[in-house]
Motif scaffolding. Structure first.
Motif, PDB file in Angstrom:
ATOM      1  N   ASN A  22       2.604   1.296  26.532  1.00 59.92           N
ATOM      2  CA  ASN A  22       1.994   0.453  27.553  1.00 59.92           C
ATOM      3  C   ASN A  22       2.756  -0.877  27.627  1.00 59.92           C
ATOM      4  OD1 ASN A  22       1.036  -1.245  25.485  1.00 59.92           O
ATOM      5  ND2 ASN A  22      -1.075  -0.520  25.647  1.00 59.92           N
ATOM      6  N   SER A  23       2.285  -1.796  28.437  1.00 57.50           N
ATOM      7  CA  SER A  23       3.004  -3.061  28.640  1.00 57.50           C
ATOM      8  C   SER A  23       3.076  -3.906  27.369  1.00 57.50           C
ATOM      9  CB  SER A  23       2.361  -3.860  29.773  1.00 57.50           C
ATOM     10  OG  SER A  23       1.016  -4.145  29.457  1.00 57.50           O
ATOM     11  N   ASP A  24       2.229  -3.610  26.376  1.00 63.28           N
ATOM     12  CA  ASP A  24       2.264  -4.316  25.097  1.00 63.28           C
ATOM     13  C   ASP A  24       3.104  -3.581  24.054  1.00 63.28           C
ATOM     14  OD1 ASP A  24       0.536  -6.403  25.972  1.00 63.28           O
ATOM     15  OD2 ASP A  24      -1.199  -5.104  25.614  1.00 63.28           O
ATOM     16  N   GLY A  25       3.745  -2.479  24.453  1.00 66.74           N
ATOM     17  CA  GLY A  25       4.574  -1.715  23.530  1.00 66.74           C
ATOM     18  C   GLY A  25       3.779  -0.772  22.645  1.00 66.74           C
ATOM     19  N   LEU A  26       2.535  -0.488  23.029  1.00 67.18           N
ATOM     20  CA  LEU A  26       1.642   0.334  22.213  1.00 67.18           C
ATOM     21  C   LEU A  26       1.348   1.677  22.865  1.00 67.18           C
ATOM     22  CD1 LEU A  26      -0.950  -2.460  21.349  1.00 67.18           C
ATOM     23  CD2 LEU A  26       0.979  -1.695  19.947  1.00 67.18           C
ATOM     24  N   PHE A  27       0.904   2.611  22.048  1.00 61.35           N
ATOM     25  CA  PHE A  27       0.444   3.911  22.524  1.00 61.35           C
ATOM     26  C   PHE A  27      -0.731   4.333  21.648  1.00 61.35           C
ATOM     27  CE2 PHE A  27       4.216   4.202  19.880  1.00 61.35           C
ATOM     28  CZ  PHE A  27       3.793   5.001  18.822  1.00 61.35           C
ATOM     29  N   PRO A  28      -1.663   5.142  22.213  1.00 58.06           N
ATOM     30  CA  PRO A  28      -2.821   5.569  21.437  1.00 58.06           C
ATOM     31  C   PRO A  28      -2.457   6.616  20.394  1.00 58.06           C
ATOM     32  CG  PRO A  28      -2.968   6.369  23.702  1.00 58.06           C
ATOM     33  CD  PRO A  28      -1.721   5.552  23.606  1.00 58.06           C
ATOM     34  N   ALA A  29      -3.172   6.546  19.274  1.00 55.70           N
ATOM     35  CA  ALA A  29      -3.015   7.511  18.194  1.00 55.70           C
ATOM     36  C   ALA A  29      -4.402   8.065  17.860  1.00 55.70           C
ATOM     37  CB  ALA A  29      -2.406   6.849  16.964  1.00 55.70           C
ATOM     38  N   ILE A  30      -4.569   9.349  18.058  1.00 56.61           N
ATOM     39  CA  ILE A  30      -5.832  10.004  17.758  1.00 56.61           C
ATOM     40  C   ILE A  30      -5.760  10.552  16.340  1.00 56.61           C
ATOM     41  CG2 ILE A  30      -7.383  11.907  18.376  1.00 56.61           C
ATOM     42  CD1 ILE A  30      -6.072  11.682  21.239  1.00 56.61           C
ATOM     43  N   ALA A  31      -6.749  10.202  15.519  1.00 54.91           N
ATOM     44  CA  ALA A  31      -6.840  10.736  14.164  1.00 54.91           C
ATOM     45  C   ALA A  31      -7.838  11.886  14.169  1.00 54.91           C
ATOM     46  CB  ALA A  31      -7.272   9.661  13.183  1.00 54.91           C
ATOM     47  N   GLN A  33      -9.391  15.231  11.719  1.00 56.31           N
ATOM     48  CA  GLN A  33      -9.477  15.867  10.411  1.00 56.31           C
ATOM     49  C   GLN A  33      -8.687  17.170  10.455  1.00 56.31           C
ATOM     50  OE1 GLN A  33     -10.731  14.769   7.493  1.00 56.31           O
ATOM     51  NE2 GLN A  33     -10.124  16.680   6.490  1.00 56.31           N
ATOM     52  N   TYR A  34      -7.730  17.314   9.552  1.00 58.47           N
ATOM     53  CA  TYR A  34      -6.774  18.418   9.633  1.00 58.47           C
ATOM     54  C   TYR A  34      -7.397  19.796   9.468  1.00 58.47           C
ATOM     55  CZ  TYR A  34      -6.638  19.532   4.643  1.00 58.47           C
ATOM     56  OH  TYR A  34      -6.963  19.952   3.383  1.00 58.47           O
ATOM     57  N   ASP A  35      -8.446  19.928   8.669  1.00 57.63           N
ATOM     58  CA  ASP A  35      -8.964  21.266   8.374  1.00 57.63           C
ATOM     59  C   ASP A  35     -10.162  21.675   9.227  1.00 57.63           C
ATOM     60  OD1 ASP A  35     -10.565  19.382   7.103  1.00 57.63           O
ATOM     61  OD2 ASP A  35     -10.639  20.443   5.187  1.00 57.63           O
ATOM     62  N   THR A  36     -10.866  20.710   9.817  1.00 58.45           N
ATOM     63  CA  THR A  36     -12.045  21.051  10.629  1.00 58.45           C
ATOM     64  C   THR A  36     -11.828  20.817  12.119  1.00 58.45           C
ATOM     65  OG1 THR A  36     -13.003  18.835  10.499  1.00 58.45           O
ATOM     66  CG2 THR A  36     -13.577  20.417   8.722  1.00 58.45           C
ATOM     67  N   GLY A  37     -10.812  20.025  12.473  1.00 55.69           N
ATOM     68  CA  GLY A  37     -10.568  19.694  13.870  1.00 55.69           C
ATOM     69  C   GLY A  37     -11.425  18.551  14.377  1.00 55.69           C
ATOM     70  N   GLU A  38     -12.259  17.986  13.528  1.00 52.30           N
ATOM     71  CA  GLU A  38     -13.139  16.876  13.902  1.00 52.30           C
ATOM     72  C   GLU A  38     -12.304  15.659  14.352  1.00 52.30           C
ATOM     73  OE1 GLU A  38     -16.865  14.820  11.574  1.00 52.30           O
ATOM     74  OE2 GLU A  38     -15.102  15.378  10.404  1.00 52.30           O
ATOM     75  N   VAL A  39     -12.604  15.138  15.544  1.00 55.37           N
ATOM     76  CA  VAL A  39     -11.918  13.942  16.034  1.00 55.37           C
ATOM     77  C   VAL A  39     -12.563  12.737  15.355  1.00 55.37           C
ATOM     78  CG1 VAL A  39     -11.352  12.540  18.039  1.00 55.37           C
ATOM     79  CG2 VAL A  39     -11.326  15.033  18.217  1.00 55.37           C
ATOM     80  N   LEU A  40     -11.766  11.958  14.659  1.00 57.69           N
ATOM     81  CA  LEU A  40     -12.280  10.867  13.840  1.00 57.69           C
ATOM     82  C   LEU A  40     -12.266   9.517  14.548  1.00 57.69           C
ATOM     83  CD1 LEU A  40     -10.458  11.913  10.568  1.00 57.69           C
ATOM     84  CD2 LEU A  40     -12.890  12.252  11.114  1.00 57.69           C
ATOM     85  N   THR A  93       0.920   9.692  23.740  1.00 58.60           N
ATOM     86  CA  THR A  93      -0.145   9.723  22.736  1.00 58.60           C
ATOM     87  C   THR A  93       0.345  10.511  21.535  1.00 58.60           C
ATOM     88  OG1 THR A  93      -1.811   9.758  24.495  1.00 58.60           O
ATOM     89  CG2 THR A  93      -2.559  10.384  22.306  1.00 58.60           C
ATOM     90  N   VAL A  94      -0.046  10.075  20.341  1.00 61.66           N
ATOM     91  CA  VAL A  94       0.239  10.860  19.148  1.00 61.66           C
ATOM     92  C   VAL A  94      -1.073  11.373  18.569  1.00 61.66           C
ATOM     93  CG1 VAL A  94       2.433   9.751  18.541  1.00 61.66           C
ATOM     94  CG2 VAL A  94       0.314   8.862  17.607  1.00 61.66           C
ATOM     95  N   LEU A  95      -0.994  12.556  17.997  1.00 62.69           N
ATOM     96  CA  LEU A  95      -2.107  13.168  17.283  1.00 62.69           C
ATOM     97  C   LEU A  95      -1.736  13.187  15.812  1.00 62.69           C
ATOM     98  CD1 LEU A  95      -4.805  14.727  17.199  1.00 62.69           C
ATOM     99  CD2 LEU A  95      -3.469  16.820  17.541  1.00 62.69           C
ATOM    100  N   VAL A  96      -2.539  12.498  15.019  1.00 62.22           N
ATOM    101  CA  VAL A  96      -2.290  12.428  13.587  1.00 62.22           C
ATOM    102  C   VAL A  96      -3.381  13.239  12.900  1.00 62.22           C
ATOM    103  CG1 VAL A  96      -1.895  10.928  11.608  1.00 62.22           C
ATOM    104  CG2 VAL A  96      -1.382  10.094  13.915  1.00 62.22           C
ATOM    105  N   LYS A  97      -2.989  14.349  12.296  1.00 67.16           N
ATOM    106  CA  LYS A  97      -3.946  15.144  11.534  1.00 67.16           C
ATOM    107  C   LYS A  97      -3.955  14.612  10.113  1.00 67.16           C
ATOM    108  CE  LYS A  97      -3.841  19.193  14.440  1.00 67.16           C
ATOM    109  NZ  LYS A  97      -3.771  20.658  14.498  1.00 67.16           N
ATOM    110  N   VAL A  98      -5.164  14.286   9.649  1.00 70.56           N
ATOM    111  CA  VAL A  98      -5.315  13.587   8.379  1.00 70.56           C
ATOM    112  C   VAL A  98      -6.358  14.261   7.505  1.00 70.56           C
ATOM    113  CG1 VAL A  98      -4.722  11.371   9.452  1.00 70.56           C
ATOM    114  CG2 VAL A  98      -7.133  12.008   9.215  1.00 70.56           C
ATOM    115  N   ASP A  99      -6.332  13.916   6.240  1.00 70.08           N
ATOM    116  CA  ASP A  99      -7.441  14.205   5.346  1.00 70.08           C
ATOM    117  C   ASP A  99      -8.154  12.873   5.159  1.00 70.08           C
ATOM    118  OD1 ASP A  99      -9.231  15.381   3.646  1.00 70.08           O
ATOM    119  OD2 ASP A  99      -7.829  15.608   1.988  1.00 70.08           O
TER     120      ASP A  99
END
Length: 121
Positions: A22-31, A33-40, A93-99
Motif C-alpha cells: 500500500n502507500s505506506d509500504g505495507l501489506f496484510p499478513a493473515i495468521a 493455525q497450521y493444523d486446524t485452519g483456524e484464522v487467528l 497478502t501473505v498467509l502465515v501458517k503458525v503454531d
C-alpha cells in the motif's frame, strides 16, 4: 511508497519484486493455525518484517500506530511459531501458517474473530 518501489531490505529480491504494497509500504499478513485452519489474526508487514519472519521462525509485524516492528509474543508470551509462508496470487497478502501458543488476539481471545460474529440474513 508507491507499489512499484521495492525498498532496500535483506528480503530475497525474487520475493520483494512480487509484493504489492500500500502507500505506506505495507501489506496484510493473515495468521492461520497450521493444523486446524483456524484464522487467528491479521497484522501488517513490510519487506523487513517479512524477512525477519522468514529467517527467525517467529512472526514479526509492523505496528502502524507505533511505527515499529513487534514480534508476536515477546511481551505476552503468546508466540507464533512459523510453519509456512505463502504469497497470494496478486502478491498483495501473505498467509502465515503458525503454531499459536496461547491467545492470538490482544484481548486475550484465541482469535481476533471470536467475539463479534455478524448476523446473516
Amino acid at each position: 511508497m508507491p507499489d512499484s518501489t521495492v525498498p532496500a531490505t535483506s528480503l530475497d529480491p525474487a520475493v520483494a519484486t512480487r509484493l504489492k504494497r500500500n502507500s505506506d509500504g505495507l501489506f496484510p499478513a493473515i495468521a492461520q493455525q497450521y493444523d486446524t485452519g483456524e484464522v487467528l489474526m491479521l497484522g501488517w508487514m513490510d519487506d523487513e518484517a517479512l524477512h525477519r519472519t522468514l529467517t527467525t521462525g517467529r512472526c514479526t509485524y509492523f505496528s502502524r500506530s507505533r511505527q515499529e516492528y513487534w514480534v508476536k509474543g515477546d511481551t505476552s508470551g503468546h508466540v507464533q511459531h512459523v510453519k509456512s509462508v505463502a504469497l497470494d496470487c496478486d502478491g498483495d497478502t501473505v498467509l502465515v501458517k503458525v503454531d499459536q501458543v496461547g491467545a492470538a488476539c490482544h484481548t486475550g481471545d484465541r482469535t481476533c474473530f471470536d467475539a463479534h460474529a455478524l448476523p446473516l440474513g
